[in-house]
Design a protein around this motif. Structure first.
Motif, PDB file in Angstrom:
ATOM      1  N   GLN A 156       0.879  -1.266   0.021  1.00 31.18           N
ATOM      2  CA  GLN A 156       0.047  -0.068   0.012  1.00 31.18           C
ATOM      3  C   GLN A 156       0.704   1.342  -0.131  1.00 31.18           C
ATOM      4  O   GLN A 156       0.506   2.278  -0.808  1.00 31.18           O
ATOM      5  CB  GLN A 156      -0.855  -0.024   1.154  1.00 31.18           C
ATOM      6  CG  GLN A 156      -1.585   1.221   1.376  1.00 31.18           C
ATOM      7  CD  GLN A 156      -2.737   1.758   0.290  1.00 31.18           C
ATOM      8  OE1 GLN A 156      -3.143   2.904   0.244  1.00 31.18           O
ATOM      9  NE2 GLN A 156      -3.212   0.500  -0.561  1.00 31.18           N
ATOM     10  N   HIS A 157       2.105   1.209   0.913  1.00 30.35           N
ATOM     11  CA  HIS A 157       2.810   2.353   0.733  1.00 30.35           C
ATOM     12  C   HIS A 157       3.373   2.908  -0.673  1.00 30.35           C
ATOM     13  O   HIS A 157       3.172   3.965  -1.011  1.00 30.35           O
ATOM     14  CB  HIS A 157       3.967   2.301   1.662  1.00 30.35           C
ATOM     15  CG  HIS A 157       3.710   2.043   3.205  1.00 30.35           C
ATOM     16  ND1 HIS A 157       4.299   1.632   4.159  1.00 30.35           N
ATOM     17  CD2 HIS A 157       2.516   2.210   3.856  1.00 30.35           C
ATOM     18  CE1 HIS A 157       3.808   1.619   5.332  1.00 30.35           C
ATOM     19  NE2 HIS A 157       2.466   2.010   5.086  1.00 30.35           N
ATOM     20  N   ASN A 158       3.758   1.758  -1.218  1.00 30.33           N
ATOM     21  CA  ASN A 158       4.370   2.230  -2.739  1.00 30.33           C
ATOM     22  C   ASN A 158       3.017   2.681  -3.742  1.00 30.33           C
ATOM     23  O   ASN A 158       3.231   3.269  -4.811  1.00 30.33           O
ATOM     24  CB  ASN A 158       4.917   0.927  -3.432  1.00 30.33           C
ATOM     25  CG  ASN A 158       6.423   0.993  -2.572  1.00 30.33           C
ATOM     26  OD1 ASN A 158       7.137   1.856  -2.861  1.00 30.33           O
ATOM     27  ND2 ASN A 158       6.795   0.179  -1.552  1.00 30.33           N
ATOM     28  N   LEU A 159       1.760   1.938  -3.603  1.00 27.81           N
ATOM     29  CA  LEU A 159       0.735   2.527  -4.255  1.00 27.81           C
ATOM     30  C   LEU A 159       0.576   3.790  -4.020  1.00 27.81           C
ATOM     31  O   LEU A 159       0.260   4.749  -4.964  1.00 27.81           O
ATOM     32  CB  LEU A 159      -0.494   1.698  -4.027  1.00 27.81           C
ATOM     33  CG  LEU A 159      -0.608   0.038  -4.406  1.00 27.81           C
ATOM     34  CD1 LEU A 159      -1.780  -0.121  -4.238  1.00 27.81           C
ATOM     35  CD2 LEU A 159       0.225  -0.067  -5.643  1.00 27.81           C
ATOM     36  N   ARG A 160       0.550   4.423  -2.690  1.00 27.09           N
ATOM     37  CA  ARG A 160       0.522   5.799  -2.224  1.00 27.09           C
ATOM     38  C   ARG A 160       1.527   6.564  -3.125  1.00 27.09           C
ATOM     39  O   ARG A 160       1.383   7.779  -3.521  1.00 27.09           O
ATOM     40  CB  ARG A 160       0.513   5.807  -0.844  1.00 27.09           C
ATOM     41  CG  ARG A 160      -0.639   5.352  -0.117  1.00 27.09           C
ATOM     42  CD  ARG A 160      -1.062   5.574   1.162  1.00 27.09           C
ATOM     43  NE  ARG A 160      -2.089   5.290   1.700  1.00 27.09           N
ATOM     44  CZ  ARG A 160      -3.314   5.637   1.581  1.00 27.09           C
ATOM     45  NH1 ARG A 160      -3.416   6.799   0.703  1.00 27.09           N
ATOM     46  NH2 ARG A 160      -4.359   5.147   2.186  1.00 27.09           N
TER      47      ARG A 160
END
Length: 288
Positions: A205-209
């Motif tokens: 999720q962090h890298n999607l953000r």
């Protein structure tokens, strides 16, 4: 909460509610419920008088290398959670009730285009199984509305398309993804994660953000956006964190086709393996 596993009993209760002029919301699940599932019930209360949930581990949506026998089954705990959430009726059919002639002789529903690619490519036949069981459950419950979690974004699009294409009188209500404080999307699959894996899983999720921020910044600054290169950079970061990326793509939010510079409603779709768990997640991006 009343629990039934008989189709005629389900239909009798639905008919009685209809005769009283009551509306019905439906929340289909495969059990092993967590807070994300209960958020669907909470949302359903906003749209209907009566709430029907189902628990059915659907064999049609499991692939040949996916072990349905080990899928966690926690019926007593699930019943307690649904009761506490104010569910009126729980339907718990068996595979023999749903597929009396066996899977190989079962009619099926297939939704083209939006079922292709992403999870549809990684899990061949999965969305045929999803659309078939959801269609059958819709026919049994005949709800006015049905709630589905947006963690399974492609699934929501498949079901929405099926409802529109087949002129079903049902409103599909997408419900935002429930997350842990770390950002990790709640999922029954999270139970497969070790403590060490649980610590690195939020990297998805962090890298999607990060990717969403890059896209938004370039759009705001009126720069060209190389979606493929940015997605590759996010993929590399996810893999470096200790996950193994299955796919990561930036798509048109409705058609799920690869994003173009003309699109203003996007969704980033991703899946990654973390130990035994295959995690899926997504992030919508609205450009204006």
């Amino acid at each position: 909460m009343k629990t039934v596993n008989d189709i005629s009993e389900l239909r009798a209760q639905v008919k009685a509610w209809r005769q009283q002029g009551l509306t019905i919301a439906f929340v289909p699940t495969m059990g092993n419920l967590h807070a994300g599932h209960i958020s669907l019930v909470d949302e359903a209360h906003k749209h209907a008088d009566k709430i029907v949930a189902s628990i059915f581990v659907n064999p049609m949506q499991f692939g040949v290398n996916e072990d349905i026998d080990n899928y966690p089954r926690t019926m007593a705990d699930d019943q307690a959670k649904l009761t506490a959430a104010g569910t009126d009726l729980l339907f718990t059919p068996t595979p023999e009730m749903i597929y009396p002639n066996g899977l190989d002789k079962q009619s099926f529903v297939e939704v083209p285009n939006v079922s292709d690619g992403y999870c549809g490519e990684s899990r061949p036949g999965h969305f045929r199984g999803v659309s078939t069981i959801v269609c059958k459950l819709f026919n049994l419950v005949q709800p006015d509305v049905a709630c589905f979690g947006l963690k399974d974004y492609q699934q929501v699009q498949v079901i929405q398309t099926m409802v529109e294409d087949l002129s079903m009188p049902i409103t599909i209500i997408p419900v935002p993804t429930s997350r842990e404080a770390s950002g990790l999307a709640l999922s029954s699959r999270n139970g497969y994660l070790t403590a060490e894996q649980k610590a690195i899983a939020p990297a998805l999720q962090h890298n999607l953000r990060w990717l969403a921020e890059q896209i938004t910044t370039k759009y705001t600054q009126q720069h060209d956006i190389d979606f493929i290169t940015l997605a590759a950079q996010a993929t590399k970061a996810i893999d470096k964190a200790g996950l193994t990326t299955d796919y990561l793509h930036v798509c048109h939010a409705q058609t799920l086709q690869p994003a173009t510079m003309a699109d203003t409603r996007l969704v980033i779709l991703a899946a990654a393996h973390c130990g035994k768990a295959r995690l899926i997640d997504n992030l919508q991006v609205k450009l204006s």
